[in-house]
Motif scaffolding. Structure first.
Motif, short mmCIF file in Angstrom:
data_model
loop_
_atom_site.label_atom_id
_atom_site.label_comp_id
_atom_site.label_asym_id
_atom_site.label_seq_id
_atom_site.Cartn_x
_atom_site.Cartn_y
_atom_site.Cartn_z
N GLN A 165 0.83 -1.21 0.00
CA GLN A 165 0.00 0.00 0.00
C GLN A 165 0.87 1.26 0.00
N ASP A 166 1.97 1.22 0.74
CA ASP A 166 2.89 2.37 0.74
C ASP A 166 3.47 2.61 -0.66
N SER A 167 3.78 1.51 -1.37
CA SER A 167 4.38 1.69 -2.71
C SER A 167 3.35 2.26 -3.68
N ILE A 168 2.07 1.89 -3.50
CA ILE A 168 1.01 2.45 -4.35
C ILE A 168 0.84 3.94 -4.05
N PHE A 169 0.83 4.25 -2.77
CA PHE A 169 0.69 5.65 -2.35
C PHE A 169 1.83 6.50 -2.90
N SER A 170 3.04 5.97 -2.78
CA SER A 170 4.22 6.70 -3.26
C SER A 170 4.13 6.91 -4.78
N ALA A 171 3.71 5.87 -5.51
CA ALA A 171 3.60 5.98 -6.98
C ALA A 171 2.54 7.00 -7.37
N LEU A 221 -6.01 3.54 -2.24
CA LEU A 221 -5.73 4.96 -2.52
C LEU A 221 -6.46 5.87 -1.54
N LEU A 222 -7.69 5.51 -1.18
CA LEU A 222 -8.45 6.34 -0.23
C LEU A 222 -7.93 6.21 1.19
N LYS A 223 -7.53 4.99 1.54
CA LYS A 223 -7.02 4.77 2.90
C LYS A 223 -5.85 5.70 3.19
N LYS A 224 -5.04 5.91 2.16
CA LYS A 224 -3.88 6.80 2.32
C LYS A 224 -4.29 8.28 2.33
N LEU A 225 -5.57 8.55 2.10
CA LEU A 225 -6.09 9.93 2.23
C LEU A 225 -6.98 10.03 3.48
N ASN A 226 -6.74 9.09 4.42
CA ASN A 226 -7.48 9.07 5.70
C ASN A 226 -8.96 8.73 5.55
N VAL A 227 -9.34 8.11 4.44
CA VAL A 227 -10.73 7.65 4.28
C VAL A 227 -10.71 6.15 4.52
N ASN A 228 -11.29 5.72 5.63
CA ASN A 228 -11.14 4.32 6.01
C ASN A 228 -12.18 3.40 5.41
N GLU A 229 -13.25 3.97 4.88
CA GLU A 229 -14.29 3.10 4.33
C GLU A 229 -14.77 3.62 2.99
N LEU A 230 -14.89 2.70 2.03
CA LEU A 230 -15.44 3.06 0.72
C LEU A 230 -16.94 2.75 0.80
N ASP A 231 -17.71 3.70 1.36
CA ASP A 231 -19.16 3.46 1.48
C ASP A 231 -19.83 3.64 0.12
N LYS A 232 -21.12 3.33 0.06
CA LYS A 232 -21.85 3.34 -1.23
C LYS A 232 -21.78 4.72 -1.90
N GLU A 233 -21.93 5.77 -1.11
CA GLU A 233 -21.94 7.12 -1.68
C GLU A 233 -20.58 7.47 -2.30
N ARG A 234 -19.53 7.16 -1.54
CA ARG A 234 -18.17 7.42 -2.06
C ARG A 234 -17.89 6.55 -3.28
N GLU A 235 -18.39 5.32 -3.23
CA GLU A 235 -18.17 4.42 -4.37
C GLU A 235 -18.81 5.00 -5.64
N GLN A 236 -20.01 5.55 -5.50
CA GLN A 236 -20.69 6.18 -6.66
C GLN A 236 -19.86 7.36 -7.18
N THR A 237 -19.29 8.11 -6.24
CA THR A 237 -18.51 9.29 -6.62
C THR A 237 -17.22 8.90 -7.32
N LEU A 238 -16.65 7.75 -6.95
CA LEU A 238 -15.38 7.37 -7.55
C LEU A 238 -15.51 6.45 -8.75
N MET A 239 -16.47 5.51 -8.68
CA MET A 239 -16.52 4.48 -9.72
C MET A 239 -17.95 4.16 -10.15
N GLY A 240 -18.82 5.15 -10.05
CA GLY A 240 -20.23 4.92 -10.36
C GLY A 240 -20.53 4.77 -11.84
N ALA A 241 -19.61 5.22 -12.69
CA ALA A 241 -19.84 5.14 -14.14
C ALA A 241 -18.54 4.73 -14.81
N MET A 242 -18.45 3.46 -15.18
CA MET A 242 -17.20 2.97 -15.78
C MET A 242 -17.38 2.72 -17.27
#
Length: 354
Positions: free
Chosen positions: A70-76, A185-206
């Motif tokens: 996770q640290d290597s992903i955050f760093s990248a 990616l979110l965990k490293k921004l201090n967001v500990n849970e990908l709830d439904k609302e956040r999921e829609q905001t990030l990946m609701g339309a692929m």
């Protein structure tokens, strides 16, 4: 001797020939509508050598919940905005099947592709060429088929039969991988849970895009894709073994090749995550060059918010008293602005700056 069609846009767009149709004419020269201004062409002296220190990280995702991974992903994501992931959990044979289906689709007779274009609702299937042919001043040497990841009924009704099964199977696997990656990616921004609302905001339309870059008689004059950053939260790209993807180096003046790595997925941060991370994660300009001898394909998944999502810095990013760098914008407004012009580097993000 074949000559360039007199009404090029009509030939490319309305008749659905695309660049593939142009390449099939075996023209000795590229039509001038594709000539990049000299200063916009990729100067070979500006490409950083492959063996230098400047190459994007390749990260093994096997133990994705391991703090070191996770640290290597955050760093990248922070330092590069681009990285490659191996052992992502999507079977390699699925990747190969998907690539084969892309070639099958673009090699269909023009009348079949024209029928796909005319009989598909654009919110589910879009067949096009270049980027925004009616808005840009120079055309890009690329055709694309965009498949919007919708309900299974909609997919079965409208995705083209020649590639539907492969695309759907790939998306099912990719969705699980994308969710894990966004959690990291979110965990490293201090967001500990990908709830439904956040999921829609990030990946609701692929959107899964099949990009097709035919062999080009004068590749040094054209762009496969002009420099731009993506407006997604992230983009997950499968490229074939031809190569041709470059990202802008930190110095702003040179370009780094993103070499094809067998079985890897190329991940890049999009503008949405740059905005939501208040600039912590970087959405980096990239471009694609055409190839003289071979047709290149690539398959990006644009992981987008739903159109009505409101994008702005995450509250968690402002808890320490940091000033927001971006305002709150509705994603559909941002999306429309991006497509209202040609590709222009990083200028779209100005739309969201305070």
């Amino acid at each position: 001797m074949s000559t360039t069609p007199t009404n090029l846009i009509d030939f490319l767009v309305n008749q659905a020939n695309g660049v593939k149709g142009l390449a099939d004419l075996n023209l000795p020269n590229v039509p001038p509508q594709y000539f990049q201004p000299i200063q916009a062409r990729l100067n070979k002296s500006k490409i950083i050598p492959q063996d230098s220190e400047q190459s994007i990280p390749i990260i093994d995702f096997t133990n994705w919940d391991d703090p070191e991974v996770q640290d290597s992903i955050f760093s990248a994501a922070t330092n590069w905005g681009f990285f490659q992931i191996v052992n992502h959990g999507i079977p390699i044979n699925l990747l190969d099947d998907l690539k084969a289906s892309v070639h099958r689709f673009f090699e269909l007779p023009v009348k079949v592709k024209k029928s796909v274009k005319e009989n598909s609702p654009p919110e589910v299937v879009r067949l096009g060429t270049s980027f925004s042919p009616h808005a840009e001043s120079v055309l890009e040497w690329k055709d694309y088929l965009q498949l919007v990841y919708a309900s299974v009924e909609t997919i079965h009704s409208y995705w083209p039969a020649v590639c539907k099964d492969e695309a759907l199977e790939y998306m099912k696997h990719a969705e699980a991988f994308i969710r894990k990656l966004l959690k990291v990616l979110l965990k490293k921004l201090n967001v500990n849970e990908l709830d439904k609302e956040r999921e829609q905001t990030l990946m609701g339309a692929m959107i899964l895009s099949f990009n097709y870059y035919p062999a080009c008689p004068e590749p040094e004059l054209v762009a496969g894709v002009c420099p731009h950053s993506d407006i997604s939260s992230i983009t997950v790209l499968l490229q074939d073994d031809i190569g041709g993807l470059y990202l802008r180096d930190k110095d702003g003046n040179s370009w780094i090749n993103v070499p094809p790595v067998n079985g890897a997925l190329v991940i890049n941060i999009g503008d949405v995550l740059q905005i939501m991370s208040n600039g912590r994660y970087k959405s980096i300009e990239h471009r694609v060059v055409a190839n003289r001898n071979k047709t290149r394909i690539s398959m990006p998944i644009f992981v987008n918010p739903t159109p009505d999502s409101v994008i702005g810095p995450l509250p968690e990013m402002l808890e320490n008293g940091d000033e927001p760098q971006y305002k709150q914008v509705v994603f559909s407004d941002y999306f429309k602005y991006f497509f209202s012009k040609g590709h222009d580097g990083k200028k779209t993000i100005e739309f969201a700056k305070i």
